[in-house]
Design a protein around this motif. Structure first.
Motif, PDB file in Angstrom:
ATOM      1  N   ALA A 161       4.664  13.169  -0.486  1.00  0.00           N
ATOM      2  CA  ALA A 161       5.286  11.983  -1.093  1.00  0.00           C
ATOM      3  C   ALA A 161       4.763  10.706  -0.453  1.00  0.00           C
ATOM      4  O   ALA A 161       4.631  10.610   0.773  1.00  0.00           O
ATOM      5  N   GLN A 162       4.459   9.723  -1.301  1.00  0.00           N
ATOM      6  CA  GLN A 162       4.074   8.382  -0.869  1.00  0.00           C
ATOM      7  C   GLN A 162       4.815   7.363  -1.729  1.00  0.00           C
ATOM      8  O   GLN A 162       5.160   7.636  -2.887  1.00  0.00           O
ATOM      9  N   GLU A 218       0.846  -1.191   0.000  1.00  0.00           N
ATOM     10  CA  GLU A 218       0.000   0.000   0.000  1.00  0.00           C
ATOM     11  C   GLU A 218       0.881   1.241   0.000  1.00  0.00           C
ATOM     12  O   GLU A 218       1.987   1.232   0.541  1.00  0.00           O
ATOM     13  N   PHE A 219       0.387   2.314  -0.607  1.00  0.00           N
ATOM     14  CA  PHE A 219       1.147   3.559  -0.605  1.00  0.00           C
ATOM     15  C   PHE A 219       1.330   4.052   0.835  1.00  0.00           C
ATOM     16  O   PHE A 219       0.371   4.146   1.598  1.00  0.00           O
ATOM     17  N   THR A 220       2.574   4.345   1.180  1.00  0.00           N
ATOM     18  CA  THR A 220       2.957   4.754   2.528  1.00  0.00           C
ATOM     19  C   THR A 220       3.534   6.158   2.498  1.00  0.00           C
ATOM     20  O   THR A 220       4.326   6.498   1.617  1.00  0.00           O
ATOM     21  N   GLN A 254       6.903   2.452  -6.713  1.00  0.00           N
ATOM     22  CA  GLN A 254       5.996   3.410  -7.335  1.00  0.00           C
ATOM     23  C   GLN A 254       5.856   4.607  -6.404  1.00  0.00           C
ATOM     24  O   GLN A 254       5.842   4.459  -5.179  1.00  0.00           O
ATOM     25  N   PHE A 255       5.746   5.794  -7.001  1.00  0.00           N
ATOM     26  CA  PHE A 255       5.640   7.024  -6.223  1.00  0.00           C
ATOM     27  C   PHE A 255       4.328   7.740  -6.500  1.00  0.00           C
ATOM     28  O   PHE A 255       3.787   7.702  -7.603  1.00  0.00           O
ATOM     29  N   LEU A 314       3.336  13.282  -9.811  1.00  0.00           N
ATOM     30  CA  LEU A 314       3.734  11.955 -10.279  1.00  0.00           C
ATOM     31  C   LEU A 314       2.736  11.028  -9.617  1.00  0.00           C
ATOM     32  O   LEU A 314       2.796  10.783  -8.420  1.00  0.00           O
ATOM     33  N   ARG A 315       1.786  10.533 -10.380  1.00  0.00           N
ATOM     34  CA  ARG A 315       0.626   9.849  -9.814  1.00  0.00           C
ATOM     35  C   ARG A 315       0.786   8.328  -9.861  1.00  0.00           C
ATOM     36  O   ARG A 315       0.439   7.683 -10.831  1.00  0.00           O
ATOM     37  N   GLY A 316       1.306   7.771  -8.791  1.00  0.00           N
ATOM     38  CA  GLY A 316       1.383   6.320  -8.686  1.00  0.00           C
ATOM     39  C   GLY A 316       2.159   5.656  -9.800  1.00  0.00           C
ATOM     40  O   GLY A 316       1.840   4.549 -10.217  1.00  0.00           O
ATOM     41  N   GLN A 317       3.181   6.336 -10.287  1.00  0.00           N
ATOM     42  CA  GLN A 317       3.903   5.838 -11.450  1.00  0.00           C
ATOM     43  C   GLN A 317       5.231   5.194 -11.073  1.00  0.00           C
ATOM     44  O   GLN A 317       5.830   5.505 -10.047  1.00  0.00           O
ATOM     45  N   LYS A 318       5.674   4.303 -11.947  1.00  0.00           N
ATOM     46  CA  LYS A 318       7.022   3.758 -11.829  1.00  0.00           C
ATOM     47  C   LYS A 318       8.016   4.783 -12.370  1.00  0.00           C
ATOM     48  O   LYS A 318       7.684   5.614 -13.216  1.00  0.00           O
ATOM     49  N   ILE A 319       9.238   4.711 -11.869  1.00  0.00           N
ATOM     50  CA  ILE A 319      10.275   5.611 -12.361  1.00  0.00           C
ATOM     51  C   ILE A 319      11.315   4.866 -13.188  1.00  0.00           C
ATOM     52  O   ILE A 319      12.161   5.476 -13.828  1.00  0.00           O
ATOM     53  N   LEU A 320      11.252   3.533 -13.158  1.00  0.00           N
ATOM     54  CA  LEU A 320      12.274   2.746 -13.851  1.00  0.00           C
ATOM     55  C   LEU A 320      11.730   1.359 -14.171  1.00  0.00           C
ATOM     56  O   LEU A 320      11.008   0.756 -13.368  1.00  0.00           O
ATOM     57  N   ASN A 321      12.059   0.863 -15.353  1.00  0.00           N
ATOM     58  CA  ASN A 321      11.865  -0.544 -15.697  1.00  0.00           C
ATOM     59  C   ASN A 321      13.243  -1.164 -15.881  1.00  0.00           C
ATOM     60  O   ASN A 321      14.117  -0.558 -16.508  1.00  0.00           O
ATOM     61  N   ALA A 322      13.446  -2.350 -15.338  1.00  0.00           N
ATOM     62  CA  ALA A 322      14.753  -3.005 -15.475  1.00  0.00           C
ATOM     63  C   ALA A 322      14.585  -4.503 -15.620  1.00  0.00           C
ATOM     64  O   ALA A 322      13.700  -5.115 -15.021  1.00  0.00           O
ATOM     65  N   SER A 323      15.435  -5.104 -16.442  1.00  0.00           N
ATOM     66  CA  SER A 323      15.509  -6.562 -16.569  1.00  0.00           C
ATOM     67  C   SER A 323      16.970  -6.932 -16.777  1.00  0.00           C
ATOM     68  O   SER A 323      17.806  -6.072 -17.081  1.00  0.00           O
TER      69      SER A 323
END
Length: 381
Positions: free
Chosen positions: A147-148, A135-137, A217-218, A227-236
């Motif tokens: 910020a969450q 959950e967003f904290t 997610q932030f 920045l609405r519940g978005q990821k900042i990075l994708n990595a593999s």
């Protein structure tokens, strides 16, 4: 990028008033005779103009959008101040080669905390045993930042890894969500770009950090930018850890997503000297926090403890903070973030920190005036 304005009689009249005000202030500075009433009027006119400019800045969108095909020089000029959009391409602000751009929301909050427990749990994370925050904290942040976070807690090392990822996009647009355009590099190349010596421990630290950044997610609100519940990075990864032998040539695929550009509006980001990112723990947080400001003011130790995400007690925080400040005064520290002095209040509950040319305010209360606490986004030579 330049925009023509309509010249009206009102504009000409306003310009003449401002010029007269500037002349009166200049005469005073040079020791000339000036009527006190005229000086008071000049002060009021200049203050009103400063307020209007500040309001225009606050209401400006985070990402400057070009309507037509701009010249390369126009794009570069705009990127000195904020993120820009050219058609479907979003580019982050640009800074000198030795500097890395980060949002002030990252530097004035506990998003990247100072505790060592995050990295101590690397093996749990890599083995899949570390539970996510589902959950967003709420995250402690400066009063005008909300910020969450959900995913995993982050640390100063993660800030360095994320800044390194952003550096790969210095001269190219950020990735759009859902695109297949990934940056590709090896663990060895990534470690080198971070300024670290490659080895098995560094390999696993980078891997764990990228897993945290990929999961987080932030929700961040800052100056009306969101920045609405978005990821900042994708990595593999194409990593040899599962076969027991990670190699320097193992591959990292990652994207820095264009949603983060919402945090790089005018005065919403800071160009940090790359050495700031080499400092760990509380020292790293302090260096980034004060580098993101442009004046000194008094803050309670307890407030700073919350903002930094310091895991220890209030009793331990004060000596740890002051010890870190002493280290940041050293001659080897770059001038862009070197601390000149720190002063503790008479009641021992507050501290004011000053960099070069900053003046510590006499009053031991209050926060900076609107706009005064902003760092120059691209430090001067």
């Amino acid at each position: 990028m330049s925009t023509k304005i309509q010249v009206t009689p009102q504009l000409i009249k306003h310009q003449k008033k401002l010029q007269a005000a500037a002349d009166d202030v200049g005469a005073t500075a040079n020791g000339g005779p000036v009527n006190p009433l005229k000086l008071s009027v000049a002060h009021e006119q200049l203050q009103n103009q400063a307020d209007k400019v500040q309001k225009a800045i606050d209401e400006q969108v985070a990402i400057f959008e070009f309507d037509e095909r701009p010249l390369k020089s126009e794009v570069t000029a705009a990127r000195v101040f904020q993120a820009v959009r050219v058609h479907d391409h979003v580019l982050l602000p640009v800074a000198r080669e030795d500097f890395r751009v980060l949002p002030n929301a990252y530097l004035r909050s506990a998003i990247f905390g100072t505790g060592r427990d995050v990295q101590l749990k690397n093996e749990q994370l890599l083995s899949g045993e570390l539970e996510k925050i589902t959950e967003f904290t709420d995250i402690a942040a400066f009063e005008y930042i909300d910020a969450q976070l959900k995913g995993y807690h982050l640390c100063q090392y993660d800030r360095k890894v994320w800044a390194t990822c952003v550096e790969f996009y210095r001269d190219k647009p950020l990735a759009r969500e859902g695109s297949q355009d990934y940056e590709k590099t090896t663990f060895y190349q990534f470690a080198t770009r971070m300024g670290e010596m490659y080895g098995p421990a560094t390999h696993r630290a980078i891997l764990a950090s990228l897993l945290r950044l990929d999961a987080v997610q932030f929700r961040i609100r800052y100056r009306g930018w969101n920045l609405r519940g978005q990821k900042i990075l994708n990595a593999s990864f194409q990593d040899g850890s599962d076969r027991g032998k990670p190699l320097a040539s193992d591959l990292i695929h990652f994207q820095v997503l264009d949603g983060v550009a919402e945090l790089f509006g005018p005065r919403g980001w800071t160009a940090l000297h790359k050495n700031v990112l080499s400092h760990d723990g509380l020292m790293g947080w302090i260096a980034g926090f004060y580098a993101s400001h442009n004046c000194s003011y008094w803050l309670p130790f307890e407030y700073l403890r919350e903002l930094s995400g310091y895991p220890g007690t209030a009793k331990n925080f004060k000596p740890a903070f002051l010890a870190a400040i002493e280290k940041l005064k050293g001659p080897s520290v770059d001038e862009s973030y070197r601390i000149r002095e720190a002063k503790v209040s008479l009641d021992k509950k507050k501290v004011a920190v000053a960099r070069k040319r900053w003046k510590i305010p006499e009053a031991e209360s209050g926060t900076p005036k609107k706009g005064e606490d902003e760092a120059p986004q691209t430090p001067k030579n």
